[in-house]
Design a protein around this motif. Structure first.
Motif, PDB file in Angstrom:
ATOM      1  N   HIS A   1       0.855  -1.190   0.000  1.00 54.36           N
ATOM      2  CA  HIS A   1       0.000   0.000   0.000  1.00 54.36           C
ATOM      3  C   HIS A   1       0.886   1.234   0.000  1.00 54.36           C
ATOM      4  CE1 HIS A   1      -3.518  -2.434   0.828  1.00 54.36           C
ATOM      5  NE2 HIS A   1      -2.969  -2.932   1.912  1.00 54.36           N
ATOM      6  N   ARG A   2       0.559   2.185  -0.860  1.00 56.42           N
ATOM      7  CA  ARG A   2       1.255   3.463  -0.864  1.00 56.42           C
ATOM      8  C   ARG A   2       0.222   4.580  -0.867  1.00 56.42           C
ATOM      9  NH1 ARG A   2       4.499   4.603  -5.557  1.00 56.42           N
ATOM     10  NH2 ARG A   2       3.247   3.115  -6.731  1.00 56.42           N
ATOM     11  N   ILE A   3       0.428   5.585  -0.030  1.00 56.71           N
ATOM     12  CA  ILE A   3      -0.409   6.777  -0.032  1.00 56.71           C
ATOM     13  C   ILE A   3       0.268   7.826  -0.900  1.00 56.71           C
ATOM     14  CG2 ILE A   3      -1.403   8.625   1.349  1.00 56.71           C
ATOM     15  CD1 ILE A   3      -1.621   6.671   3.662  1.00 56.71           C
ATOM     16  N   LEU A   4      -0.458   8.299  -1.915  1.00 51.54           N
ATOM     17  CA  LEU A   4       0.078   9.246  -2.876  1.00 51.54           C
ATOM     18  C   LEU A   4      -0.463  10.637  -2.615  1.00 51.54           C
ATOM     19  CD1 LEU A   4      -0.314   7.134  -6.151  1.00 51.54           C
ATOM     20  CD2 LEU A   4       1.553   7.098  -4.476  1.00 51.54           C
ATOM     21  N   GLY A   5       0.389  11.635  -2.760  1.00 49.52           N
ATOM     22  CA  GLY A   5      -0.013  13.020  -2.636  1.00 49.52           C
ATOM     23  C   GLY A   5      -0.488  13.580  -3.960  1.00 49.52           C
ATOM     24  N   PRO A   6      -0.825  14.883  -4.002  1.00 47.46           N
ATOM     25  CA  PRO A   6      -1.360  15.499  -5.229  1.00 47.46           C
ATOM     26  C   PRO A   6      -0.419  15.405  -6.420  1.00 47.46           C
ATOM     27  CG  PRO A   6      -1.686  16.931  -3.327  1.00 47.46           C
ATOM     28  CD  PRO A   6      -0.794  15.831  -2.875  1.00 47.46           C
ATOM     29  N   ASP A   7       0.918  15.380  -6.160  1.00 49.31           N
ATOM     30  CA  ASP A   7       1.873  15.308  -7.260  1.00 49.31           C
ATOM     31  C   ASP A   7       2.231  13.887  -7.641  1.00 49.31           C
ATOM     32  OD1 ASP A   7       3.325  14.545  -5.088  1.00 49.31           O
ATOM     33  OD2 ASP A   7       4.962  15.975  -5.369  1.00 49.31           O
ATOM     34  N   GLY A   8       1.571  12.916  -7.045  1.00 52.58           N
ATOM     35  CA  GLY A   8       1.852  11.523  -7.353  1.00 52.58           C
ATOM     36  C   GLY A   8       2.958  10.908  -6.532  1.00 52.58           C
ATOM     37  N   GLY A   9       3.605  11.715  -5.652  1.00 44.41           N
ATOM     38  CA  GLY A   9       4.680  11.204  -4.826  1.00 44.41           C
ATOM     39  C   GLY A   9       4.167  10.364  -3.672  1.00 44.41           C
ATOM     40  N   THR A  10       4.994   9.439  -3.209  1.00 47.17           N
ATOM     41  CA  THR A  10       4.626   8.555  -2.108  1.00 47.17           C
ATOM     42  C   THR A  10       4.845   9.262  -0.780  1.00 47.17           C
ATOM     43  OG1 THR A  10       5.176   6.587  -3.385  1.00 47.17           O
ATOM     44  CG2 THR A  10       5.099   6.353  -0.991  1.00 47.17           C
ATOM     45  N   LEU A  11       3.799   9.336   0.028  1.00 50.55           N
ATOM     46  CA  LEU A  11       3.867   9.965   1.344  1.00 50.55           C
ATOM     47  C   LEU A  11       4.040   8.938   2.452  1.00 50.55           C
ATOM     48  CD1 LEU A  11       0.982  12.569   0.913  1.00 50.55           C
ATOM     49  CD2 LEU A  11       3.418  12.885   0.472  1.00 50.55           C
ATOM     50  N   ALA A  12       3.569   7.738   2.228  1.00 50.88           N
ATOM     51  CA  ALA A  12       3.716   6.661   3.214  1.00 50.88           C
ATOM     52  C   ALA A  12       3.509   5.348   2.494  1.00 50.88           C
ATOM     53  CB  ALA A  12       2.713   6.816   4.352  1.00 50.88           C
ATOM     54  N   SER A  13       4.123   4.276   3.007  1.00 55.16           N
ATOM     55  CA  SER A  13       3.967   2.981   2.361  1.00 55.16           C
ATOM     56  C   SER A  13       4.133   1.874   3.383  1.00 55.16           C
ATOM     57  CB  SER A  13       4.975   2.811   1.220  1.00 55.16           C
ATOM     58  OG  SER A  13       6.297   2.779   1.719  1.00 55.16           O
ATOM     59  N   THR A  14       3.623   0.725   3.035  1.00 56.69           N
ATOM     60  CA  THR A  14       3.786  -0.471   3.839  1.00 56.69           C
ATOM     61  C   THR A  14       3.711  -1.672   2.914  1.00 56.69           C
ATOM     62  OG1 THR A  14       3.003  -1.688   5.777  1.00 56.69           O
ATOM     63  CG2 THR A  14       1.333  -0.727   4.362  1.00 56.69           C
ATOM     64  N   ARG A  15       4.305  -2.761   3.357  1.00 55.02           N
ATOM     65  CA  ARG A  15       4.381  -3.950   2.502  1.00 55.02           C
ATOM     66  C   ARG A  15       4.261  -5.183   3.380  1.00 55.02           C
ATOM     67  NH1 ARG A  15       7.078  -4.604  -2.604  1.00 55.02           N
ATOM     68  NH2 ARG A  15       7.891  -6.720  -2.952  1.00 55.02           N
ATOM     69  N   ALA A  16       3.409  -6.106   2.972  1.00 56.14           N
ATOM     70  CA  ALA A  16       3.228  -7.357   3.714  1.00 56.14           C
ATOM     71  C   ALA A  16       3.450  -8.516   2.769  1.00 56.14           C
ATOM     72  CB  ALA A  16       1.837  -7.420   4.326  1.00 56.14           C
ATOM     73  N   ALA A  17       4.442  -9.320   3.053  1.00 59.17           N
ATOM     74  CA  ALA A  17       4.761 -10.467   2.216  1.00 59.17           C
ATOM     75  C   ALA A  17       4.241 -11.750   2.864  1.00 59.17           C
ATOM     76  CB  ALA A  17       6.267 -10.547   1.996  1.00 59.17           C
ATOM     77  N   GLY A  18       4.208 -12.811   2.076  1.00 57.33           N
ATOM     78  CA  GLY A  18       3.838 -14.116   2.600  1.00 57.33           C
ATOM     79  C   GLY A  18       2.371 -14.275   2.925  1.00 57.33           C
ATOM     80  N   LEU A  19       1.502 -13.438   2.351  1.00 57.91           N
ATOM     81  CA  LEU A  19       0.071 -13.587   2.581  1.00 57.91           C
ATOM     82  C   LEU A  19      -0.461 -14.728   1.725  1.00 57.91           C
ATOM     83  CD1 LEU A  19      -0.950  -9.811   2.531  1.00 57.91           C
ATOM     84  CD2 LEU A  19      -0.449 -11.240   4.517  1.00 57.91           C
ATOM     85  N   GLY A  20      -1.546 -15.327   2.175  1.00 57.51           N
ATOM     86  CA  GLY A  20      -2.089 -16.469   1.463  1.00 57.51           C
ATOM     87  C   GLY A  20      -3.587 -16.396   1.308  1.00 57.51           C
ATOM     88  N   VAL A  21      -4.089 -17.054   0.261  1.00 55.41           N
ATOM     89  CA  VAL A  21      -5.526 -17.145   0.018  1.00 55.41           C
ATOM     90  C   VAL A  21      -5.788 -18.482  -0.657  1.00 55.41           C
ATOM     91  CG1 VAL A  21      -5.278 -15.900  -2.189  1.00 55.41           C
ATOM     92  CG2 VAL A  21      -7.523 -16.024  -1.058  1.00 55.41           C
ATOM     93  N   GLY A  22      -6.898 -19.125  -0.268  1.00 54.80           N
ATOM     94  CA  GLY A  22      -7.227 -20.427  -0.814  1.00 54.80           C
ATOM     95  C   GLY A  22      -7.765 -20.338  -2.226  1.00 54.80           C
ATOM     96  N   ALA A  23      -7.951 -21.481  -2.835  1.00 56.32           N
ATOM     97  CA  ALA A  23      -8.528 -21.546  -4.177  1.00 56.32           C
ATOM     98  C   ALA A  23      -9.985 -21.130  -4.129  1.00 56.32           C
ATOM     99  CB  ALA A  23      -8.401 -22.962  -4.723  1.00 56.32           C
ATOM    100  N   ALA A  24     -10.401 -20.322  -5.132  1.00 58.70           N
ATOM    101  CA  ALA A  24     -11.792 -19.861  -5.226  1.00 58.70           C
ATOM    102  C   ALA A  24     -12.264 -19.311  -3.881  1.00 58.70           C
ATOM    103  CB  ALA A  24     -12.702 -20.980  -5.705  1.00 58.70           C
ATOM    104  N   ALA A  25     -11.455 -18.447  -3.299  1.00 50.01           N
ATOM    105  CA  ALA A  25     -11.745 -17.940  -1.969  1.00 50.01           C
ATOM    106  C   ALA A  25     -11.284 -16.493  -1.858  1.00 50.01           C
ATOM    107  CB  ALA A  25     -11.043 -18.792  -0.907  1.00 50.01           C
ATOM    108  N   THR A  26     -11.628 -15.865  -0.729  1.00 48.62           N
ATOM    109  CA  THR A  26     -11.155 -14.526  -0.413  1.00 48.62           C
ATOM    110  C   THR A  26     -10.366 -14.573   0.884  1.00 48.62           C
ATOM    111  OG1 THR A  26     -13.185 -13.974   0.784  1.00 48.62           O
ATOM    112  CG2 THR A  26     -13.099 -13.396  -1.558  1.00 48.62           C
ATOM    113  N   ALA A  27      -9.500 -13.582   1.037  1.00 50.24           N
ATOM    114  CA  ALA A  27      -8.704 -13.453   2.251  1.00 50.24           C
ATOM    115  C   ALA A  27      -8.632 -11.987   2.638  1.00 50.24           C
ATOM    116  CB  ALA A  27      -7.302 -14.015   2.038  1.00 50.24           C
ATOM    117  N   ASP A  28      -8.699 -11.734   3.937  1.00 44.61           N
ATOM    118  CA  ASP A  28      -8.643 -10.377   4.461  1.00 44.61           C
ATOM    119  C   ASP A  28      -7.319 -10.148   5.166  1.00 44.61           C
ATOM    120  OD1 ASP A  28     -11.269  -9.895   3.611  1.00 44.61           O
ATOM    121  OD2 ASP A  28     -12.104 -10.694   5.478  1.00 44.61           O
ATOM    122  N   SER A  29      -6.839  -8.916   5.080  1.00 47.50           N
ATOM    123  CA  SER A  29      -5.639  -8.530   5.821  1.00 47.50           C
ATOM    124  C   SER A  29      -5.795  -7.079   6.247  1.00 47.50           C
ATOM    125  CB  SER A  29      -4.379  -8.707   4.969  1.00 47.50           C
ATOM    126  OG  SER A  29      -4.386  -7.818   3.861  1.00 47.50           O
TER     127      SER A  29
END
Length: 954
Positions: A250-278
């Motif tokens: 996830h990145r929060i962008l300002g009016p000029d398109g620049g990144t103001l804040a970001s976060t990254r989560a790796a190793g997330l999983g979701v089953g077949a024909a399913a949804t997953a929340d994070s």
């Protein structure tokens, strides 16, 4: 600016590196509004509904959509329309129509007008195979059914909830695909004009199997100590047949398109024909808060990656702000107390009905803001998404209202779709889960359902409160409400309720229901016109606008007032019924002209110095008679002058008005407002001369060449001195040239039956009685002549619609005749008839009543204009063509229920674009066609100098 372009180039370079060479964008959302085919069906007569529902197995077997739902159906001659489209606004007014719906010729008494068919073909490239493709409609009124390539997908009964179908499995990749929608507006959902048809946008969304779910992000924020804590809830959908691992960024962008804040989560999983929340968290230092004066928004860019490659990118616009409803202090935004100065509104505008172009949404909000409105209640249904985009962008608060109280699966689904769709809009401050549910208001069931719906909303959005708007309080739904909405102060003891429930915040969700006709100052009930002076519209049930606002101002705990209504709207024609066709509750008429009550509100809802006089000063025949003159101003004193002579200077009590009785004499009245003895504003009304010229104003002068941009143009007449004539009623004709089209006209007259949107009308007569005869050649002597003769005896000819077993198939000949018939179409004055046929074979001959004809191409289909003088009571159409390799049976199989073999279209030409002025005003709405150039709108009226307005379309 250079820094912005550098960031854009860097982002594009990164995207190019992450995507495989030649790969598609990870997500596409394609607007498919343009170029649909439309025709009227029939509510119960299958013969007039193109034979729909008559094919064997049509609803029992997959892919058996029949009539227009069949993929091979021939829709030659159907109208081309662009969405949004409201066919009800094109219909005439009729005394048999429901006055609550504007007396349009639609509903149970008009089955021939109450069903509409829409068809569209789309090409899906072979490269899309493996993606998930969804068809999305923002709303269709009402009871819509969707087919793709003849396959039934589902039904949406609601006229207001958006709906979606995953069509991945039904598509022909690398080929052409047919989308069909049948809309049935027979049943009314509300008690106001609701239109008919696909009146909101339609979209095609393409994603990878692993993607952000529809409305799959929710951005929540808390603000404290100069920082904003951002919490992002993410729902990911995996439509693959095996589980997946992924990274979410996830990145929060300002009016000029620049990144103001970001976060990254790796190793997330979701089953077949399913949804997953994070859930992930970010922080912003010194956030710029969304407010009425500075409606700033950020963009959250969500990126999903698998094996280091981008598979989805999803943007969410959001704003950071705090809202609170306090039982003692009322409403506050970002910690600042604000009185909600609101209006209730239906989605309905003169000329276009409920099919509002996006630009008109903005324009209407600007008209409301012009007299101080800061809040909007979407009465009484979920709004179109573009309205909330506009309230976010322009800075207006919203009560977002659900359609019906209940907890059945269907109702809960609609409620959940509303909340999921709209919960990222900073303008939305309150969810309304019910309005005047009379069967529940006084019962424990009402309390229970309100509490249950509140819990459903809280599960989806814990950041906002819920409300129920009640016409009676003290029990039932009002006790289950989180924030009580009082509808009409005269119907409640609001102070007693507040004392009994001191923990419950409150707002006046409806007040006024005043009945005024713009520009009218003496009742004329024969014309359904009511004077525009502010007063109680329904004594004992509602208050005047002034009384309602003063009561709200006197109570700090009352969050604000929502006037019923902002705009007049078709239907709900209190107190008249027919021949009235629109309400008169509005602060603006149906075209958006401010009524005098809007000027009262502007005096106390806007900070700019102002003064307003009513009525106008054209009263021939009333010389010497007293005229009730009223003045609205936010000055502390106002002086009224008649022809320069002072009629007195009076102090203005806050939230009030001033009044004089002035004997009429042609001339001028002037009002001057003072504050602490200093002049701050002035205005005048004067007796005008006769109309001399037509005048156009209000167009911006430029339009985008996108086929969507609109300009709202005011139409007036002026006297020789250039003054607007406030009593003019001249009829004005309109024409456009260049890349412009007119899409609607109006004048705000609640009794006008003039056409808002003249449209060409088509009716279709199918050919029937099909028979075939074998021929040895196209001109095989007397047999061929007999085969096409008008009075040929076809008793022993083969019925091509009947299946024959192989052993009963007749000998195959080189040629054949395929012959059908149609009754003489009944043509009224101004109507024409045309025979649409199919190209069954390149070498075919076509005969009508024994005469060989050469079809011409009309809108891409072969057609034959029918001369009424040559028509008979029973008419024949004969094709002479080589016998297909698969014979008569194959010819029928390709005919889509014989629809491809021909039909007769009866056309009623559209009336010219024209409108009579009403009390000096009319409106015309123009739209770009999609091409660039100079467009011109011309207005002419008998006996007056014409005028024109130019638009640069680029």
């Amino acid at each position: 600016m250079w820094h912005f372009f550098k960031r854009v180039l860097l982002a594009l370079s990164l995207l190019a590196w992450l995507l495989p060479a030649g790969a598609q964008a990870p997500r596409e959302r394609i607007n498919i509004d343009r170029d649909w085919r439309f025709a009227y069906g029939h509510a119960f007569d299958a013969g007039q509904d193109f034979g729909h529902g008559t094919r064997a197995f049509f609803f029992a077997k997959a892919g058996y959509g029949d009539g227009p739902a069949a993929p091979g159906f021939k829709d030659a001659g159907w109208r081309r329309v662009d969405l949004p489209h409201d066919w009800a606004v094109e219909l005439p007014f009729d005394a048999r129509g429901n006055t609550n719906h504007g007396s349009k010729a639609i509903g149970r008494a008009f089955p021939e007008n109450s069903v509409g068919w829409y068809r569209k073909t789309i090409d899906i490239p072979a490269s899309d195979r493996g993606r998930r493709i969804a068809l999305e409609f923002d709303g269709a009124y009402r009871d819509s059914v969707v087919w793709v390539n003849g396959h039934y997908l589902g039904r949406e009964p609601s006229g207001y909830s958006g709906f979606r179908h995953d069509i991945t499995d039904y598509l022909d990749y690398g080929g052409t695909n047919t989308i069909v929608v049948r809309v049935d507006a027979t049943v009314e959902e509300g008690w106001f004009y609701e239109g008919a048809g696909i009146y909101r946008h339609a979209w095609l969304t393409k994603t990878a199997p692993l993607h952000v779910a529809q409305w799959g992000t929710f951005v929540k924020s808390t603000v404290a100590g100069g920082r904003a804590a951002i919490e992002v809830d993410l729902t990911v959908r995996n439509d693959a047949d095996k589980a997946a691992r992924f990274t979410a960024e996830h990145r929060i962008l300002g009016p000029d398109g620049g990144t103001l804040a970001s976060t990254r989560a790796a190793g997330l999983g979701v089953g077949a024909a399913a949804t997953a929340d994070s859930r992930q968290r970010l922080a912003l230092v010194n956030p710029r808060l969304w407010s009425l004066d500075d409606p700033h928004r950020y963009v959250l860019r969500t990126t999903l990656l698998q094996d280091g490659r981008i598979v989805d990118t999803y943007d969410t616009r959001f704003g950071i702000r705090t809202v609170a409803f306090d039982p003692d202090k009322g409403f506050s935004l970002n910690g600042k107390r604000i009185k909600l100065q609101g209006t209730n509104n239906h989605q309905d505008h003169a000329g276009v009905g409920v099919a509002l172009p996006d630009g008109l949404q903005d324009w209407r909000l600007e008209q409301l803001k012009s007299f101080g409105v800061n809040a909007y209640r979407t009465a009484h249904h979920p709004p179109t998404p573009e309205l909330l985009d506009a309230t976010d962008r322009l800075g207006m608060l919203v009560i977002d209202e659900h359609r019906m109280m209940g907890t059945s699966p269907e109702i809960v689904s609609q409620l959940e779709r509303l909340v999921r769709r709209d919960r990222n809009h900073p303008s939305v401050i309150l969810w309304s889960v019910g309005n005047e549910e009379w069967a529940l208001e006084g019962k424990p069931l009402g309390t229970h359902l309100a509490q249950r719906m509140h819990a459903i909303v809280k599960r989806l959005d814990p950041t906002r409160r819920t409300s129920v708007a009640a016409s009676s309080s003290g029990r039932g739904t009002s006790l289950g409400a989180d924030v009580i909405g009082f509808n009409y102060g005269a119907q409640h003891d609001v102070d007693a309720f507040h004392r009994a429930h001191p923990d419950k915040p409150a707002a006046m969700t409806e007040e006024g229901s005043t009945l005024t006709t713009r520009g009218i100052y003496v009742d004329d009930r024969a014309k359904v016109h009511l004077n525009a002076y502010d007063r109680q519209g329904r004594p004992g049930n509602s208050l005047s606008i002034e009384e309602g606002w003063r009561r709200v101002q006197e109570r700090d705990w009352m969050s604000g007032m929502f006037v019923w209504t902002g705009f007049d709207y078709r239907g709900e024609t209190t107190p008249f019924g027919w021949p009235a066709i629109s309400s008169q509750f509005g602060m603006l008429d149906t075209t958006g002209v401010l009524k005098d009550t809007a000027w009262y509100l502007k005096a106390w809802w806007r900070p700019e110095p102002m003064v307003h006089i009513l009525p106008h000063w054209n009263w021939p025949g009333r010389e010497g008679q007293p005229i009730d003159v009223r003045v609205y101003s936010n000055g502390d004193e106002v002086e009224l002058l008649q022809d320069g002579r002072s009629l007195g200077r009076k102090p203005m009590v806050r939230d009030s008005h001033l009044r004089w009785s002035v004997p009429y004499a042609p001339g001028q009245l002037e009002a001057v407002a003072y504050r602490r003895g200093v002049r701050i504003a002035g205005t005048e009304v004067a007796t005008t001369g006769a109309p001399a010229t037509v005048h156009l104003s209000g167009g911006m002068g430029g339009l985008a060449a996108d086929g969507r941009a609109v300009a709202v143009v005011w139409v007036n007449v002026r006297d020789r001195e250039g003054r607007l004539v406030p009593t003019a009623s001249d009829r004005v004709d309109f024409a456009v040239s260049g890349p412009l089209r007119i899409i609607g006209v109006g004048n705000g007259d609640p009794g006008s039956h003039e056409a808002d949107r003249p449209a060409e009308r088509h009716a279709f007569v199918p050919l029937s009685g099909w028979r075939t005869l074998a021929l040895n050649g196209p001109d095989a002597g007397p047999d061929a002549g007999f085969a096409v003769a008008p009075d040929a005896d076809m008793t022993n000819w083969r019925d091509p619609t009947q299946w024959l077993p192989p052993e009963q198939q007749p000998p195959r000949t080189p040629y054949m005749v395929l012959r059908g018939q149609f009754d003489r179409p009944r043509l009224a004055a101004g109507q024409s008839a045309m025979l649409f046929i199919d190209q069954l074979d390149p070498g075919q001959q076509v005969h009508v009543n024994g005469r060989r004809v050469t079809p011409e191409m009309v809108d891409g289909s072969p057609a034959v204009p029918l001369d009424p003088a040559l028509l008979r009571d029973r008419n024949s159409v004969a094709y002479v063509l080589p016998t297909p390799a698969d014979g008569v049976a194959g010819l029928f199989d390709r005919s889509a229920g014989t629809s491809r073999w021909g039909n007769v279209r009866v056309t009623t030409a559209a009336a010219p674009w024209r409108r009579s002025l009403f009390n000096g005003w009319a409106q015309v709405i123009v739209q770009s066609t999609g091409e660039a150039g100079t467009g011109t709108l011309t207005a002419t009226a008998q006996g007056l100098a014409p005028t024109s307005l130019q638009f640069e379309v680029r």
